[in-house]
Scaffold this motif. Structure first.
Motif, PDB file in Angstrom:
ATOM      1  N   PRO A 151       6.685 -11.921 -16.537  1.00 27.30           N
ATOM      2  CA  PRO A 151       7.154 -10.547 -16.429  1.00 27.30           C
ATOM      3  C   PRO A 151       7.271 -10.175 -14.952  1.00 27.30           C
ATOM      4  N   LEU A 152       8.281  -9.359 -14.626  1.00 30.50           N
ATOM      5  CA  LEU A 152       8.511  -8.987 -13.230  1.00 30.50           C
ATOM      6  C   LEU A 152       8.280  -7.499 -13.035  1.00 30.50           C
ATOM      7  N   ASP A 153       7.760  -7.162 -11.875  1.00 34.85           N
ATOM      8  CA  ASP A 153       7.612  -5.765 -11.474  1.00 34.85           C
ATOM      9  C   ASP A 153       8.609  -5.526 -10.335  1.00 34.85           C
ATOM     10  N   TRP A 154       9.582  -4.659 -10.572  1.00 34.69           N
ATOM     11  CA  TRP A 154      10.682  -4.464  -9.610  1.00 34.69           C
ATOM     12  C   TRP A 154      10.392  -3.356  -8.601  1.00 34.69           C
ATOM     13  N   SER A 155       9.144  -2.929  -8.498  1.00 27.14           N
ATOM     14  CA  SER A 155       8.822  -1.785  -7.620  1.00 27.14           C
ATOM     15  C   SER A 155       9.306  -1.933  -6.189  1.00 27.14           C
ATOM     16  N   LEU A 156       9.352  -3.144  -5.678  1.00 26.09           N
ATOM     17  CA  LEU A 156       9.742  -3.342  -4.277  1.00 26.09           C
ATOM     18  C   LEU A 156      11.237  -3.623  -4.123  1.00 26.09           C
ATOM     19  N   ALA A 157      11.954  -3.677  -5.241  1.00 26.30           N
ATOM     20  CA  ALA A 157      13.390  -3.970  -5.172  1.00 26.30           C
ATOM     21  C   ALA A 157      14.168  -2.696  -4.868  1.00 26.30           C
ATOM     22  N   CYS A 173       0.838  -1.211   0.000  1.00 21.41           N
ATOM     23  CA  CYS A 173       0.000   0.000   0.000  1.00 21.41           C
ATOM     24  C   CYS A 173       0.863   1.248   0.000  1.00 21.41           C
ATOM     25  N   ALA A 174       1.928   1.240   0.809  1.00 18.73           N
ATOM     26  CA  ALA A 174       2.775   2.415   0.945  1.00 18.73           C
ATOM     27  C   ALA A 174       3.660   2.618  -0.287  1.00 18.73           C
ATOM     28  N   ARG A 175       4.135   1.530  -0.869  1.00 20.99           N
ATOM     29  CA  ARG A 175       5.150   1.659  -1.922  1.00 20.99           C
ATOM     30  C   ARG A 175       4.610   1.494  -3.332  1.00 20.99           C
ATOM     31  N   VAL A 176       3.479   0.821  -3.497  1.00 20.76           N
ATOM     32  CA  VAL A 176       2.971   0.573  -4.852  1.00 20.76           C
ATOM     33  C   VAL A 176       1.599   1.234  -5.031  1.00 20.76           C
ATOM     34  N   SER A 177       0.580   0.704  -4.380  1.00 22.51           N
ATOM     35  CA  SER A 177      -0.774   1.280  -4.467  1.00 22.51           C
ATOM     36  C   SER A 177      -1.648   0.616  -3.418  1.00 22.51           C
ATOM     37  N   PRO A 178      -2.614   1.377  -2.850  1.00 22.46           N
ATOM     38  CA  PRO A 178      -3.560   0.745  -1.937  1.00 22.46           C
ATOM     39  C   PRO A 178      -4.731   0.064  -2.671  1.00 22.46           C
ATOM     40  N   ALA A 179      -4.755   0.184  -4.007  1.00 28.61           N
ATOM     41  CA  ALA A 179      -5.836  -0.464  -4.771  1.00 28.61           C
ATOM     42  C   ALA A 179      -5.519  -1.953  -4.915  1.00 28.61           C
ATOM     43  N   VAL A 180      -5.563  -2.644  -3.775  1.00 24.91           N
ATOM     44  CA  VAL A 180      -5.116  -4.028  -3.653  1.00 24.91           C
ATOM     45  C   VAL A 180      -6.320  -4.938  -3.412  1.00 24.91           C
TER      46      VAL A 180
END
Lengths: 156, 202
Positions: B110-116, B75-82
């Motif tokens: 495919p990878l999403d590196w948003s949390l890396a 929620c904090a780093r990507v989106s709260p629309a979870v």
């Protein structure tokens, strides 16, 4: 860390009340479509909400708008949906009175909204005002007028 | 009964609301209105927390019992629309199942590196992602491939923060001399993964 809770938590917490509210305002037939539209609008707007916002009141604001839209759309259609009997909620007579809620749905939009927001969603007068886009006093007056009219028309 | 009391009677909508909410979650995830979809998936390594975005696989977590902590970070780093929407994770689930059953050596996701992490941390994970099935590197080697041969500790730390273990195979990085070293999911899980790949014997 102050961020919004996951939308899934909002859904878990409020889904039954929102669904019940839409059954009350839009009727069983329309409730499901209204529910889908309410939540689809809600999840799209949700990330822009301020952390700490009154999520419940916000959600019911959207739900009421969808119910109003559905009501209008139904008015435009020639199909006499009202003639379709609402399934009885409880056979033991402890559930809501379908006849009473039919009368609620015939109230003017703001009165109808105020009654449902108060008794189904359990919102405060201030929250009802926010959901209806009017002042707290106007919300109270709409609620009062709606109840007066129901008292006259409702036959127990 | 007074009018107010009658209006206050609550209709039981438990099942209808639950079914409608599930339909909504599937729809919202399929159409991208949910920015993140997650699910809890059983695996031979215990239940996994698995999350994806519209861009790709975002996170695999070994501590499914701490789902709230995973969600808070997302929620904090990507989106709260979870939303919990297992259908959006069908491809991930299928490939993980095949891998654990010994029928898949490479993941095609495919990878999403948003949390890396960024910078060196990200380069460490990129280098790790290129280690093939059954292969291993040392922490020293992975640090060198990421461009800083002396940053061995930092490389270990970057691997420990890998948000997508198993698929980004940080379990393939060992100590010089062959000791297993550490693992975010615990050393037993690392051993299990290396057994699946035939690097250590069961």
């Amino acid at each position: 860390m102050t961020s919004l809770p996951p939308f899934q938590a909002v859904l878990d917490q409020h889904r039954e009340d929102v669904y019940r509210f839409l059954v009350a305002l839009a009727g069983r037939q329309e409730a499901d479509d209204c529910f889908q539209e309410t939540l689809m609008s809600a999840i799209r707007a949700y990330p822009k909400l301020q952390p700490g916002a009154n999520v419940r009141a916000w959600l019911f604001t959207i739900a009421r708008r969808k119910a109003v839209d559905a009501h209008r759309a139904r008015g435009r259609r020639a199909v006499p949906v009202e003639s379709v009997p609402e399934p009885a909620a409880h056979s033991n007579g402890t559930g809501p009175d379908p006849e009473l809620w039919r009368l609620v749905r015939e109230l003017p939009p703001r009165q109808r909204g105020a009654v449902a927001l108060r008794f189904v969603a359990d919102l405060s007068h201030a929250e009802i005002g926010a959901a209806l886009g009017c002042s707290q006093d106007a919300a109270r007056q709409n609620l009062h007028a709606g109840l007066e009219r129901l008292r006259e028309e409702w036959v127990r | 009964m007074t009018l107010e009391a009658q209006l206050g009677l609550k209709q039981d909508v438990t099942e209808a609301a639950q079914a409608a909410a599930r339909r909504f979650a599937a729809q919202a995830a399929a159409h991208g209105a949910a920015k993140v979809a997650y699910a809890l998936e059983p695996s031979p390594l215990g239940e996994l927390f698995v999350a994806t975005t519209t861009r790709g696989l975002l996170e695999i977590g070994f501590e499914a019992e701490h789902v709230d902590a995973y969600l808070e970070r997302i929620c904090a780093r990507v989106s709260p629309a979870v939303l919990e929407a297992p259908g959006r994770l069908d491809a991930v689930r299928r490939q993980l199942d095949e891998y654990f059953a010994g029928r898949r050596e490479t993941f095609e996701l495919p990878l999403d590196w948003s949390l890396a992490r960024q910078g060196f941390g990200r380069r460490v994970l990129d280098a790790t992602a290129r280690i093939p099935f059954g292969g291993v590197l040392t922490y020293r080697e992975i640090a060198a491939r990421a461009g800083s041969p002396k940053a061995i500790r930092a490389a270990g730390s970057a691997l420990g923060a890998n948000p997508i273990p198993i698929v980004v195979p940080c379990h393939r990085v060992l100590r010089t001399g062959g000791a297993l070293g550490g693992y975010g999911g615990g050393i037993e899980r690392k051993r299990r993964l290396l057994e699946i790949e035939g690097v250590v014997s069961a």
